[in-house]
Motif scaffolding. Structure first.
Motif, PDB file in Angstrom:
ATOM      1  N   TRP A 132       1.204  -1.288  -0.127  1.00 37.52           N
ATOM      2  CA  TRP A 132      -0.197   0.084   0.155  1.00 37.52           C
ATOM      3  C   TRP A 132       0.811   1.155  -0.104  1.00 37.52           C
ATOM      4  CZ3 TRP A 132      -0.423   4.120   3.286  1.00 37.52           C
ATOM      5  CH2 TRP A 132      -1.556   5.010   3.065  1.00 37.52           C
ATOM      6  N   TYR A 133       1.966   1.219   0.670  1.00 38.40           N
ATOM      7  CA  TYR A 133       2.641   2.441   0.864  1.00 38.40           C
ATOM      8  C   TYR A 133       3.561   2.721  -0.277  1.00 38.40           C
ATOM      9  CZ  TYR A 133       6.199   5.751   2.830  1.00 38.40           C
ATOM     10  OH  TYR A 133       7.053   6.725   3.250  1.00 38.40           O
ATOM     11  N   ALA A 134       4.078   1.734  -1.009  1.00 39.89           N
ATOM     12  CA  ALA A 134       4.624   1.520  -2.200  1.00 39.89           C
ATOM     13  C   ALA A 134       3.756   2.242  -3.348  1.00 39.89           C
ATOM     14  CB  ALA A 134       5.123   0.234  -2.625  1.00 39.89           C
ATOM     15  N   GLN A 135       2.505   1.851  -3.492  1.00 32.60           N
ATOM     16  CA  GLN A 135       1.473   2.276  -4.478  1.00 32.60           C
ATOM     17  C   GLN A 135       1.291   3.955  -4.047  1.00 32.60           C
ATOM     18  OE1 GLN A 135      -1.618  -0.304  -3.287  1.00 32.60           O
ATOM     19  NE2 GLN A 135      -1.594  -1.281  -5.505  1.00 32.60           N
ATOM     20  N   LYS A 136       1.345   4.203  -2.556  1.00 34.11           N
ATOM     21  CA  LYS A 136       0.770   5.691  -2.039  1.00 34.11           C
ATOM     22  C   LYS A 136       2.009   6.465  -2.736  1.00 34.11           C
ATOM     23  CE  LYS A 136      -2.335   6.930  -0.558  1.00 34.11           C
ATOM     24  NZ  LYS A 136      -3.621   7.254  -0.903  1.00 34.11           N
ATOM     25  N   VAL A 137       3.370   6.325  -2.493  1.00 33.30           N
ATOM     26  CA  VAL A 137       4.265   7.304  -2.860  1.00 33.30           C
ATOM     27  C   VAL A 137       4.796   7.291  -4.275  1.00 33.30           C
ATOM     28  CG1 VAL A 137       4.766   7.239  -0.578  1.00 33.30           C
ATOM     29  CG2 VAL A 137       6.000   5.588  -2.034  1.00 33.30           C
ATOM     30  N   GLY A 138       4.021   6.319  -5.155  1.00 37.24           N
ATOM     31  CA  GLY A 138       4.050   6.613  -6.664  1.00 37.24           C
ATOM     32  C   GLY A 138       4.112   7.840  -7.285  1.00 37.24           C
ATOM     33  N   LYS A 139       4.483   7.702  -8.644  1.00 38.76           N
ATOM     34  CA  LYS A 139       4.583   9.245  -9.200  1.00 38.76           C
ATOM     35  C   LYS A 139       3.071   9.686  -9.541  1.00 38.76           C
ATOM     36  CE  LYS A 139       4.473   7.572 -13.930  1.00 38.76           C
ATOM     37  NZ  LYS A 139       5.258   7.639 -15.299  1.00 38.76           N
ATOM     38  N   GLN A 140       1.951   9.068  -9.490  1.00 36.59           N
ATOM     39  CA  GLN A 140       0.458   9.368  -9.892  1.00 36.59           C
ATOM     40  C   GLN A 140       0.026  10.609  -8.788  1.00 36.59           C
ATOM     41  OE1 GLN A 140       1.583   6.471  -8.612  1.00 36.59           O
ATOM     42  NE2 GLN A 140       0.134   6.238  -6.610  1.00 36.59           N
ATOM     43  N   ASP A 141       0.677  10.593  -7.679  1.00 35.97           N
ATOM     44  CA  ASP A 141      -0.062  11.702  -6.619  1.00 35.97           C
ATOM     45  C   ASP A 141       0.875  12.741  -6.275  1.00 35.97           C
ATOM     46  OD1 ASP A 141      -2.557  10.401  -6.793  1.00 35.97           O
ATOM     47  OD2 ASP A 141      -1.925   9.094  -5.108  1.00 35.97           O
ATOM     48  N   ASN A 142       0.401  13.749  -5.825  1.00 35.51           N
ATOM     49  CA  ASN A 142       1.335  14.769  -5.007  1.00 35.51           C
ATOM     50  C   ASN A 142       1.736  14.485  -3.706  1.00 35.51           C
ATOM     51  OD1 ASN A 142       1.274  16.542  -7.382  1.00 35.51           O
ATOM     52  ND2 ASN A 142      -0.703  17.260  -6.823  1.00 35.51           N
ATOM     53  N   VAL A 143       2.763  14.159  -3.258  1.00 37.91           N
ATOM     54  CA  VAL A 143       3.178  13.424  -2.298  1.00 37.91           C
ATOM     55  C   VAL A 143       4.360  14.323  -1.674  1.00 37.91           C
ATOM     56  CG1 VAL A 143       4.237  11.327  -0.929  1.00 37.91           C
ATOM     57  CG2 VAL A 143       2.545  11.074  -3.176  1.00 37.91           C
ATOM     58  N   THR A 144       4.239  14.673  -0.245  1.00 37.04           N
ATOM     59  CA  THR A 144       5.090  15.172   0.578  1.00 37.04           C
ATOM     60  C   THR A 144       5.830  14.351   1.459  1.00 37.04           C
ATOM     61  OG1 THR A 144       4.002  17.585   0.151  1.00 37.04           O
ATOM     62  CG2 THR A 144       5.640  17.231   2.394  1.00 37.04           C
ATOM     63  N   LEU A 145       7.138  14.071   1.511  1.00 30.41           N
ATOM     64  CA  LEU A 145       7.587  13.046   2.452  1.00 30.41           C
ATOM     65  C   LEU A 145       8.448  13.828   3.373  1.00 30.41           C
ATOM     66  CD1 LEU A 145       8.346  11.138  -0.731  1.00 30.41           C
ATOM     67  CD2 LEU A 145       7.587   9.749   1.115  1.00 30.41           C
TER      68      LEU A 145
END
Length: 909
Positions: free
Chosen positions: A380-393
């Motif tokens: 799930w985490y690997a999907q969530k941090v993929g390129k498709q979304d705007n993610v701030t880590l």
């Protein structure tokens, strides 16, 4: 109605003959009286016998008979918030925070935390050092004269400043003449006077930053404002553009007082999803309704390697989560197609993850056994941090304060690059530390020249001892110098380790509390007892003070004078109040003032070290070429604020000749946007923001827009997933038992080392990993003596429900936590919000050591942390969290609450 409704019911914490002035100030002059009693200015009790506390001090505030002044809150808490004190006739009656303006998204009020609200109890506490003191039996001359075995166990004699500084100067002259500069060890911030005598030995460690300070610039990130991987996240308004914000090991509600939690909440209300990664579900995660990704303490490398594996697998299966264009344009070393020119190995990160080199693919199944994360959560985490979304880590440094995490910073960056989460709105990767938390970017308003500091550098060659081995080195008389860590290999600060023998005789300290805040306290006490002399410059009586010989009381930042009509001008600019710390955040500066006269016989540190220099036949002007008040003025006069174009800076403060004359400083009149008087009255300057203005910041944007014109600081100018400089710098030290790879790889964690037989899963002698979260009750070791915050935050040991049940422990039970280094008592807090196998003991409380049993009743985690937590690759790194322990229900007398304990105070005999 009273400003403070209700009565204060607590034991009188002022012991040891504390002055009445301190007593009334600490209690806030709120006129506490027993139920049914009365006093001047108080209303009669109501029908229930309760005193509603409409008292004289309330009337003074409502009548505006005094003034609200912005005051310093100086400890290293990560906040830099606004605290205001109401002062009348030199007495502090109340405190509050910023409520002078409308609270809006564009210009939010700058709120302070409970530590700041209770600062009066810190300044006016009974443990204030009042006078110069000498330990009763200590005498100069070294050897038996020191009576070192009695350190920490006997009382004190009050002496004059002349006597105290005379003793210090006499001993320094003797030791420098007989043993040389390596026999004097400085654990403080100042003491540059020693550099004029030939230098001093000092410690060197990454402290809070863990392994994140290994090679940030070499990998393509940065050291911003002195902090690794900092000033690279987007500004607070851009967080609203993120689809997902990952809080990796972060608990801003406790760690970053003030507004960061508010900024995160605004993003949540705007629809941003939050994810928290860590071994426990903390209050910040709960506030933001974050999804919890459970990772055992110190096993984050295994987790993130499996995330990278899953991102590759998902991408190959058609989900398109890896941003290959980003990896090949802005990075080097991810795969064979993108290797840097300086690569010494024909290896890359992708093939390592797939198991090409070691035969072990870094699958979720492989990682789950180590990190304890459910396999479906890794996917799930690997999907969530993929390129498709705007993610701030976003990360804290805590996950890297473990052995086995040498490659975690590089790996965290790599996962962010795999998703392409740099340089675009809603996408970011970086640390949230100190004043940069939740609001990245260059300062919109900034103060002038750096704060005043001594100008004499340490002339001693190779003086640094890696702090994790400081007590062992002083005990055994040998240390291994490996250079400094802050600049790393860019300036060749890492050096091949060299054995240096020395004969330590004197320890000096100021402001810090090294005995309490450094691992392996029992061995530290042993070392202190061996010295010829220990000197502590401080404003309060700490554990370090208790084991010292000479106590030199300094003022707090609240003490001084800016009105020459009231006496000599005086403002602290050294250890306890560096003017650079006026900066509050990207949008704001603080300009604090002293509000009370110096208490008792406490002195400004500049005065202390200048007078000591004179006794050593040195010129104080070589240490302090300008006065404190001049430094204070220069900082304000040089302040600038950005113009509406978002590029040009202009002078902030209007200063007249009358202003210059009032402080007797050198300067020229100038025109700015706010007068000096208004700035001092407001105590702050805030740059208002609005969506779409020119003041926003996107980290890495210039690099992403034009990588050739705006290269990173690495050798390749790109983000280095394969970083030869990182490997060469560590391998060149010659400390590690194996070669470090240029790309992130897996190294065994403390969790695996807790087993006597990992393959058979046989537990070792100490099967629980104890980590030490920062705690809202204090900032490191500061503020912990405040009874108000002791009542609010009980400082338990947090234990998982599963582990507690196995040992028959319930919440409130007294628990003995122990290992070979020491023993500690704490009350248990049993919870389902912490992973089994780990216990959490908050960082920083004072040691209350029972000499008969060796048990610490105060709960100081450094009684259990020792030099065995030092990193295997990066010797400068304190692996505080890599502490293995066991625990059991205590069969002795139950531990009382900390707020009921008698404080440890200096006593005259």
């Amino acid at each position: 109605m009273s400003l403070l409704d209700g009565s204060i019911r607590r034991r009188d914490f002022l012991k040891g003959g504390a002055a009445a002035t301190a007593a009334v100030a600490a209690m806030g002059l709120i006129g506490c009286a027993p139920n049914g009693g009365s006093e001047a200015g108080a209303k009669e009790t109501d029908a229930d016998g309760m005193n509603p506390h409409v008292v004289e001090s309330d009337t003074a505030i409502l009548g505006d008979e005094g003034s609200w002044v912005t005051v310093e809150c100086w400890a290293n808490c990560g906040g830099r918030c606004v605290n205001k004190a109401f002062v009348k006739d030199g007495v502090v009656l109340r405190q509050k925070t910023n409520d002078d303006q409308e609270d809006t998204l564009e210009t939010p009020q700058q709120r302070s935390c409970p530590r700041g609200h209770s600062l009066r109890q810190h300044v006016f506490n009974a443990n204030r050092l009042k006078y110069p003191m000498k330990r009763k039996s200590w005498q100069p001359g070294g050897g038996e004269n020191a009576h070192g075995d009695l350190r920490g166990e006997e009382g004190w004699e009050r002496i004059s400043w002349e006597e105290a500084l005379g003793y210090v100067a006499e001993e320094l002259k003797r030791v420098y003449a007989d043993y040389g500069p390596r026999s004097v060890v400085c654990m403080g911030t100042e003491w540059q006077v020693l550099n004029l005598l030939g230098g001093r030995v000092e410690w060197n460690s990454t402290e809070s930053y863990g392994n994140w300070y290994l090679a940030p610039i070499q990998m393509g990130t940065t050291v911003g404002n002195g902090f690794p991987d900092a000033l690279l996240i987007n500004d607070r308004l851009d967080m609203l553009n993120a689809d997902t914000i990952v809080l990796y090991g972060i608990n801003p509600a406790w760690h970053n007082g003030g507004n960061p939690s508010y900024y995160y909440r605004l993003a949540k209300e705007n629809g941003t999803e939050f994810v928290f990664v860590g071994p426990d579900y903390n209050v910040s995660a709960a506030m933001l309704d974050a999804r919890w990704i459970r990772v055992r303490p110190g096993t984050d490398t295994a987790f993130l390697l499996a995330v990278a594996y899953e991102m590759l697998r998902l991408d190959e299966s058609g989900e398109s989560v890896v941003d290959w264009d980003f990896l090949h344009t802005y990075c080097v070393g991810f795969d064979a197609e993108s290797m840097p020119e300086d690569a010494a190995l024909d290896e890359n990160f992708r093939e390592y993850v797939l198991g090409t080199y070691d035969g072990q693919p870094k699958t979720p199944e492989w990682a789950a056994e180590i990190c304890g994360t459910p396999i479906e959560d890794i996917t799930w985490y690997a999907q969530k941090v993929g390129k498709q979304d705007n993610v701030t880590l976003l990360h804290s440094y805590a996950p890297s304060r473990y052995k086995g995490t040498i490659d975690l910073p590089q790996l965290f960056m790599t996962v962010a690059c795999m998703g392409g989460h740099l340089g675009r709105p809603g996408n970011a990767c970086g640390s949230v530390f100190n004043t940069e938390s939740a609001n990245g970017g260059p300062r919109l308003v900034k103060l002038g020249n750096p704060s005043k500091s001594a100008t004499a550098p340490n002339p001693l060659e190779r003086p640094e001892i890696c702090k994790p081995e400081i007590w062992r080195s002083l005990d055994e008389g040998v240390y291994y110098n490996r250079g400094g860590y802050r600049k790393g290999p860019i300036d060749n600060n890492f050096l091949p380790q060299e054995e240096i023998r020395f004969d330590p005789k004197i320890i000096v300290n100021d402001f810090h509390n090294p005995l309490q805040a450094t691992e392996d306290i029992n061995r530290g006490i042993k070392v202190f007892k061996k010295m010829d002399m220990v000197v502590d410059v401080h404003y309060r009586y700490t554990l370090t003070s208790q084991y010292a010989d000479i106590l030199l009381p300094c003022t707090t930042p609240w003490e001084g004078n800016l009105d020459k009509n009231k006496g000599e001008l005086d403002v602290a600019t050294t250890s306890t109040m560096r003017l650079s710390r006026f900066q509050c955040s990207r949008d704001m500066i603080l300009v604090t003032q002293p509000i009370i006269a110096p208490m008792y016989e406490a002195k400004n540190e500049t005065w202390i070290f200048s007078e000591l220099a004179k006794l050593l036949d040195l010129d104080p002007s070589e240490l302090y070429p300008i006065s404190d008040i001049q430094s204070y003025y220069d900082k304000i006069a040089g302040a600038e604020v950005i113009d509406v174009d978002g590029v040009t800076y202009k002078t902030l403060v209007t200063i007249t000749q009358d202003d210059i004359d009032a402080w007797d400083v050198e300067g020229e009149p100038q025109e700015g946007v706010i007068s000096l008087q208004d700035l001092l009255e407001q105590g702050m300057y805030i740059v208002p923001r609005e969506q779409g203005d020119n003041l926003g910041y996107i980290g890495y944007k210039d690099f992403i827009d034009d990588p050739e014109a705006n290269p990173r600081g690495s050798a390749s100018g790109k983000m280095e997933i394969y970083c030869q400089a990182k490997a060469d710098s560590i391998n060149g030290i010659g400390y590690a038992q194996e070669e470090l790879k240029p790309y992130p790889t897996y190294h065994p964690s403390t969790y695996e080392n807790s087993f006597s037989n990992w393959e058979a899963k046989e537990s070792g002698t100490y099967p629980f990993l104890m980590y030490q979260p920062h705690y809202l009750r204090r900032a490191h070791t500061n503020y912990d003596e405040n009874v108000w915050t002791q009542e609010a935050f009980q400082n338990p040991v947090f234990i998982s429900a599963e582990d507690a049940a196995a040992k028959g422990i319930e919440t409130g039970d007294t628990v003995l936590v122990f290992n070979d280094a020491g023993k500690v008592l704490r009350q248990a807090s049993v919870t389902n919000l912490i992973m089994p196998g780990g216990i959490a003991m908050p960082h920083g409380p004072r040691t209350y050591l029972d000499p008969e049993t060796g048990i610490d009743f105060g709960g100081n985690e450094n009684m259990l942390v020792d030099a065995n937590t030092q990193d295997e690759f990066f010797p400068h790194m304190n692996g505080y969290n890599s502490c293995l322990v066991d625990f059991e229900k205590y069969d002795g007398e139950a531990l009382s609450a900390d707020c009921m304990r008698e404080p440890v105070l200096w006593t005259e005999e």
